[in-house]
Design an enzyme around this catalytic site. Structure first.
Site, mmCIF file in Angstrom:
data_model
loop_
_atom_site.group_PDB
_atom_site.id
_atom_site.type_symbol
_atom_site.label_atom_id
_atom_site.label_comp_id
_atom_site.label_asym_id
_atom_site.label_seq_id
_atom_site.Cartn_x
_atom_site.Cartn_y
_atom_site.Cartn_z
ATOM 1 N N CYS A 2 0.849 -1.188 0.000
ATOM 2 C CA CYS A 2 0.000 0.000 0.000
ATOM 3 C C CYS A 2 0.892 1.248 0.000
ATOM 4 O O CYS A 2 2.035 1.200 0.408
ATOM 5 C CB CYS A 2 -0.870 0.032 1.240
ATOM 6 S SG CYS A 2 -1.790 -1.477 1.485
ATOM 7 N N ARG A 27 3.994 0.171 -6.478
ATOM 8 C CA ARG A 27 3.997 -0.805 -5.388
ATOM 9 C C ARG A 27 2.835 -1.780 -5.501
ATOM 10 O O ARG A 27 2.829 -2.811 -4.837
ATOM 11 C CB ARG A 27 3.909 -0.077 -4.035
ATOM 12 C CG ARG A 27 5.081 0.861 -3.811
ATOM 13 C CD ARG A 27 4.819 1.765 -2.638
ATOM 14 N NE ARG A 27 4.892 1.035 -1.394
ATOM 15 C CZ ARG A 27 5.984 0.949 -0.651
ATOM 16 N NH1 ARG A 27 7.075 1.542 -1.041
ATOM 17 N NH2 ARG A 27 5.975 0.270 0.462
ATOM 18 N N TRP A 73 -3.931 -2.185 -0.992
ATOM 19 C CA TRP A 73 -3.816 -3.561 -1.489
ATOM 20 C C TRP A 73 -4.581 -4.396 -0.469
ATOM 21 O O TRP A 73 -4.173 -4.488 0.681
ATOM 22 C CB TRP A 73 -2.339 -3.961 -1.547
ATOM 23 C CG TRP A 73 -2.086 -5.366 -1.948
ATOM 24 C CD1 TRP A 73 -2.156 -6.473 -1.164
ATOM 25 C CD2 TRP A 73 -1.690 -5.828 -3.237
ATOM 26 N NE1 TRP A 73 -1.842 -7.588 -1.878
ATOM 27 C CE2 TRP A 73 -1.554 -7.226 -3.164
ATOM 28 C CE3 TRP A 73 -1.443 -5.192 -4.467
ATOM 29 C CZ2 TRP A 73 -1.173 -7.996 -4.251
ATOM 30 C CZ3 TRP A 73 -1.066 -5.976 -5.534
ATOM 31 C CH2 TRP A 73 -0.936 -7.354 -5.435
ATOM 32 N N ASN A 99 -0.965 1.631 6.662
ATOM 33 C CA ASN A 99 -0.307 0.467 6.051
ATOM 34 C C ASN A 99 0.017 -0.513 7.163
ATOM 35 O O ASN A 99 0.503 -0.103 8.214
ATOM 36 C CB ASN A 99 1.022 0.870 5.394
ATOM 37 C CG ASN A 99 0.821 1.560 4.071
ATOM 38 O OD1 ASN A 99 -0.299 1.676 3.586
ATOM 39 N ND2 ASN A 99 1.913 2.022 3.478
ATOM 40 N N GLY A 100 -0.219 -1.780 6.913
ATOM 41 C CA GLY A 100 0.119 -2.775 7.925
ATOM 42 C C GLY A 100 -1.098 -3.597 8.291
ATOM 43 O O GLY A 100 -2.168 -3.461 7.682
ATOM 44 N N GLU A 482 16.510 -17.226 -11.903
ATOM 45 C CA GLU A 482 16.103 -15.827 -12.074
ATOM 46 C C GLU A 482 15.450 -15.620 -13.447
ATOM 47 O O GLU A 482 14.436 -14.918 -13.564
ATOM 48 C CB GLU A 482 17.337 -14.931 -11.888
ATOM 49 C CG GLU A 482 17.154 -13.460 -12.200
ATOM 50 C CD GLU A 482 16.147 -12.734 -11.314
ATOM 51 O OE1 GLU A 482 15.565 -13.347 -10.411
ATOM 52 O OE2 GLU A 482 15.919 -11.542 -11.565
ATOM 53 N N LYS A 486 11.570 -14.289 -13.966
ATOM 54 C CA LYS A 486 11.174 -13.134 -14.790
ATOM 55 C C LYS A 486 10.020 -13.523 -15.717
ATOM 56 O O LYS A 486 9.047 -12.804 -15.860
ATOM 57 C CB LYS A 486 12.335 -12.624 -15.650
ATOM 58 C CG LYS A 486 13.583 -12.132 -14.966
ATOM 59 C CD LYS A 486 13.436 -10.943 -14.077
ATOM 60 C CE LYS A 486 13.060 -11.326 -12.675
ATOM 61 N NZ LYS A 486 13.274 -10.366 -11.653
ATOM 62 N N GLU A 489 6.761 -14.131 -13.875
ATOM 63 C CA GLU A 489 6.246 -12.941 -13.215
ATOM 64 C C GLU A 489 5.552 -11.967 -14.170
ATOM 65 O O GLU A 489 4.482 -11.445 -13.860
ATOM 66 C CB GLU A 489 7.436 -12.249 -12.533
ATOM 67 C CG GLU A 489 7.098 -11.081 -11.683
ATOM 68 C CD GLU A 489 8.331 -10.511 -11.001
ATOM 69 O OE1 GLU A 489 9.466 -10.876 -11.362
ATOM 70 O OE2 GLU A 489 8.152 -9.677 -10.094
ATOM 71 N N HIS A 505 17.596 -36.543 -13.594
ATOM 72 C CA HIS A 505 16.861 -37.059 -12.439
ATOM 73 C C HIS A 505 15.378 -36.713 -12.496
ATOM 74 O O HIS A 505 14.699 -36.777 -11.477
ATOM 75 C CB HIS A 505 17.507 -36.533 -11.149
ATOM 76 C CG HIS A 505 18.942 -36.909 -11.042
ATOM 77 N ND1 HIS A 505 19.358 -38.192 -10.765
ATOM 78 C CD2 HIS A 505 20.064 -36.186 -11.259
ATOM 79 C CE1 HIS A 505 20.680 -38.238 -10.780
ATOM 80 N NE2 HIS A 505 21.136 -37.030 -11.079
ATOM 81 N N LYS A 604 5.355 -4.498 -5.615
ATOM 82 C CA LYS A 604 6.798 -4.283 -5.653
ATOM 83 C C LYS A 604 7.442 -4.661 -4.330
ATOM 84 O O LYS A 604 8.494 -5.269 -4.294
ATOM 85 C CB LYS A 604 7.081 -2.809 -5.977
ATOM 86 C CG LYS A 604 8.556 -2.450 -6.027
ATOM 87 C CD LYS A 604 9.233 -3.151 -7.178
ATOM 88 C CE LYS A 604 10.718 -2.828 -7.284
ATOM 89 N NZ LYS A 604 11.404 -3.842 -8.110
HETATM 90 O O1 M6R Z 1 12.640 -5.841 -2.117
HETATM 91 P P1 M6R Z 1 13.144 -7.262 -2.061
HETATM 92 O O2 M6R Z 1 14.388 -7.444 -2.852
HETATM 93 O O3 M6R Z 1 13.298 -7.760 -0.680
HETATM 94 O O4 M6R Z 1 12.012 -8.123 -2.757
HETATM 95 C C1 M6R Z 1 12.076 -9.517 -2.757
HETATM 96 C C2 M6R Z 1 11.144 -10.119 -3.773
HETATM 97 O O5 M6R Z 1 9.811 -9.828 -3.442
HETATM 98 C C3 M6R Z 1 11.427 -9.581 -5.184
HETATM 99 O O6 M6R Z 1 12.746 -9.788 -5.559
HETATM 100 C C4 M6R Z 1 10.501 -10.256 -6.220
HETATM 101 O O7 M6R Z 1 10.805 -11.600 -6.320
HETATM 102 C C5 M6R Z 1 10.639 -9.528 -7.557
HETATM 103 N N1 M6R Z 1 9.380 -8.976 -7.937
HETATM 104 C C6 M6R Z 1 11.148 -10.368 -8.656
HETATM 105 O O8 M6R Z 1 11.267 -9.663 -9.851
#
Ligand code: M6R
Length: 609
Positions: A2, A27, A73, A99-100, A482, A486, A489, A505, A604
């Site tokens: 949020c 975010r 959110w 927030n929280g 990674e 990507k 995501e 395996h 984010k």
């Molecule tokens: O802000 P952070 O690096 O702690 O975030 C961790 C993950 O949430 C973040 O890397 C997430 O996996 C990304 N959206 C990947 O692109």
């Protein structure tokens, strides 16, 4: 997740608050709202969906020179207008954004309902608003009311509150959820992220946990929960406003991918010691003596940051000969970890606000562990709560999909590993070779970016593929993961990053003619075995895209397409091999027409566990 934005000053608050919320859009959110105060009345606008819907519903905005806003959110209660923030108390006197999560909300709600309160939303925030409202109704000032209400809650709260009877003032508090206050001449701004403040000021005060601030156009007064005055340092917001803008790029993600050479250059500036073949990390040096006693390193992080941590663990083991592991912070936090004095814990987080990573580092510190932080966000919770640390200086990363933070974080683990390696087994000449390799990295990353057309071609060819495999060995196993992350995501493609060694395996059964497989085959000690993987894949008809040395004819003969790598030192390969994978995911998502910077279901910064 949020976002919070507030303003108190002489100008109309609406455009400032909405503008701030827009800068926090990255975010992730599902609804938005604003309250202003005018003629001792709270004016409320709330709307489900994007900020555009909020603006369309109030084309004239709301009057008043004080205002607070929120992008929500959903956590407690569905995505409805009634659940949007800001929330008011039942007397409609005070409004808050929050927030929280309040953990003991049900007990508090029950108590208030028994006293006749009728709640209009399902949120925990409305319960907090009611608690504050009751204190104000009993004659307390807003700050005291917030303080007393906060004493009753368990959980996390970054809040900003306003009282219609005292409109020259906002009250903000931080219980576990970030709040920053921008200082101006005759005006102040308050937000959950410094990015929202930067267009207005470069001076800010960062609230620490359990602090409450009274914010007026003339400045800020901060106390702790016991009402003791707190002396606050005024900090500088380091990024330039345009760094958080898209410029000529279609998406932040593409901009951030292309910023990697610059980010790496900035990140290593002043940190390489070419003469000694070592690195200098400011934060580290303050604890240097203790570092000689370190016998083990445990990295912890989530998502992309976890993959950078895995590269770090590999480097520590392989080159510093330091036992090291990379742990998923979400697991570590709840595993009752064994913490010892000879272990260095390294928490990595782009945002510095990931709840799981903060949870892990708090658990470790509680047990006396020494925790270093690697983060991109100056003044973030991670930066404040670790014993020492290093900023990666990648610049604001807006796209939910992390790219430049990954390479900058890997670089930080390289610098840390190089330092440990030189304290232990690595000779000066080998150290110098590593430093020389790092110095070449920005230019070499630029070279990888120049291959964007090839990556785009591959993406357009395989945009409809329902599954994609990424394989690597050694230091490139995390890079394969990674690459897959990507693609999942932002392009919503089922994908896996696997170790070449694991193929026989099980995963080999997935290979069928035409299946796209990205293979990371740099010219290092893993190459021979990767050649074996390529033969297995070729025999089963996979379409293989290899990231391999430009002159590797053996690889070229086995695969369908090669994305060439420049000659490089084996330690730095992840920062080169990852680039085509980022570009590929970007162009697959582009071809599919998805919302690249704001992928579905994701935020984010994941500030809840
Ligand atoms: O802000 P952070 O690096 O702690 O975030 C961790 C993950 O949430 C973040 O890397 C997430 O996996 C990304 N959206 C990947 O692109």
């Amino acid at each position: 997740m949020c976002g919070i934005m507030g303003y108190v000053g002489k100008e109309e608050a609406w455009p400032i608050v909405v503008g701030g919320l827009r800068r926090l859009e990255y975010r992730g959110y599902d609804s938005a709202g604003v309250v202003t105060v005018s003629r001792k009345r709270l004016r409320l606008a709330r709307s489900v969906g994007h900020l555009r819907a909020l603006e369309d519903s109030h084309p004239e905005g709301l009057p008043g020179t004080v205002g607070i806003g929120h992008t929500r959110w959903a956590t407690h209660g569905g995505v409805t207008q009634a659940n949007c923030h800001p929330h008011l108390d039942s007397a409609q006197r005070i409004a808050i954004v929050h927030n929280g999560i309040i953990d003991n909300v049900e007990a508090l709600r029950k108590e208030l309902v028994a006293q006749g309160v009728e709640f209009r939303s399902e949120t925990d925030t409305e319960v907090l608003a009611e608690l504050i409202g009751r204190e104000v109704a009993a004659g307390r000032g807003l700050r005291d009311a917030v303080l007393r209400a906060l004493r009753r809650i368990e959980g996390t709260a970054g809040i900003v509150a306003v009282d219609r009877n005292d409109p020259e003032r906002l009250v903000a508090a931080r219980i576990g959820s970030p709040v920053v206050i921008g200082l101006g001449d005759g005006a102040c701004w308050v937000a959950s992220d410094a990015l929202a403040l930067r267009p207005y000021t470069d001076r800010m005060v960062v609230l620490e946990d359990s602090e409450i601030a009274e914010i007026s156009p003339d400045g800020v007064r901060t106390v702790d929960l016991d009402e003791r005055d707190r002396d606050k340092r005024v900090e500088k917001i380091l990024h330039r406003p345009e760094e958080a803008e898209k410029g000529d790029y279609e998406h932040f993600m593409l901009k951030e991918i292309w910023e990697q050479p610059l980010a790496l250059d900035r990140s290593m500036r002043g940190r390489l010691d070419a003469g000694m073949g070592s690195s200098r990390l400011g934060g580290l040096e303050t604890h240097e003596q203790r570092l000689f006693d370190i016998r083990r390193v445990v990295f912890c992080a989530c998502g992309t940051s976890l993959y950078s941590a895995q590269v770090g663990a590999y480097l520590m083991n392989r080159y510093a000969r330091m036992p090291a592991t990379a742990e998923d912070a979400a697991e570590l936090a709840v595993q009752n970890p064994i913490v010892d004095r000879h272990t260095l814990y390294v928490a990595i987080s782009q945002s510095g606000e990931t709840a799981d990573t903060l949870g892990a580092l708090r658990e470790i510190r509680l047990r006396g562990g020494l925790v270093a932080g690697i983060t991109n966000v100056v003044g973030s919770s991670l930066a404040r709560e670790t014993d020492f640390g290093t900023y990666v200086h990648a610049g604001p990363e807006i796209s939910v999909c992390s790219t430049k933070a990954f390479t900058a974080q890997v670089l930080a683990t390289e610098l840390l590993s190089l330092r440990f390696a030189r304290m232990r087994d690595l000779g000066a000449n080998e150290g110098r070779a590593w430093v020389a390799a790092l110095e070449k990295l920005p230019a070499q990353t630029q070279g990888m970016l120049e291959q964007w057309q090839l990556c785009k071609q591959m993406a357009e060819r395989f945009q409809a593929a329902p599954y994609t495999m990424f394989i690597g060995r050694g230091i490139n196993v995390p890079v394969a993961s990674e690459g897959a992350l990507k693609l999942k995501e932002i392009a919503y493609v089922s994908a896996e990053g696997l170790s070449g060694g694991g193929m026989k395996h099980g995963p080999l059964a997935l290979i069928e003619p035409g299946l796209p497989v990205w293979a990371l085959v740099p010219p290092d000690e893993t190459r021979e075995r990767m050649l074996g993987n390529l033969r297995e894949l070729e025999a089963r008809g996979a379409y293989i895209i290899a990231v391999a040395a430009a002159d590797d004819t053996e690889v070229a003969e086995l695969v369908d397409t090669v994305v060439p790598l420049p000659p490089h030192h084996p330690t730095v390969s992840p920062m080169l091999t990852v680039v085509p994978l980022q570009l590929y995911a970007y162009y697959v998502a582009l071809a599919k027409g998805y919302d690249i910077d704001k992928p579905r279901n994701l935020a984010k910064s994941v500030t809840v566990m």
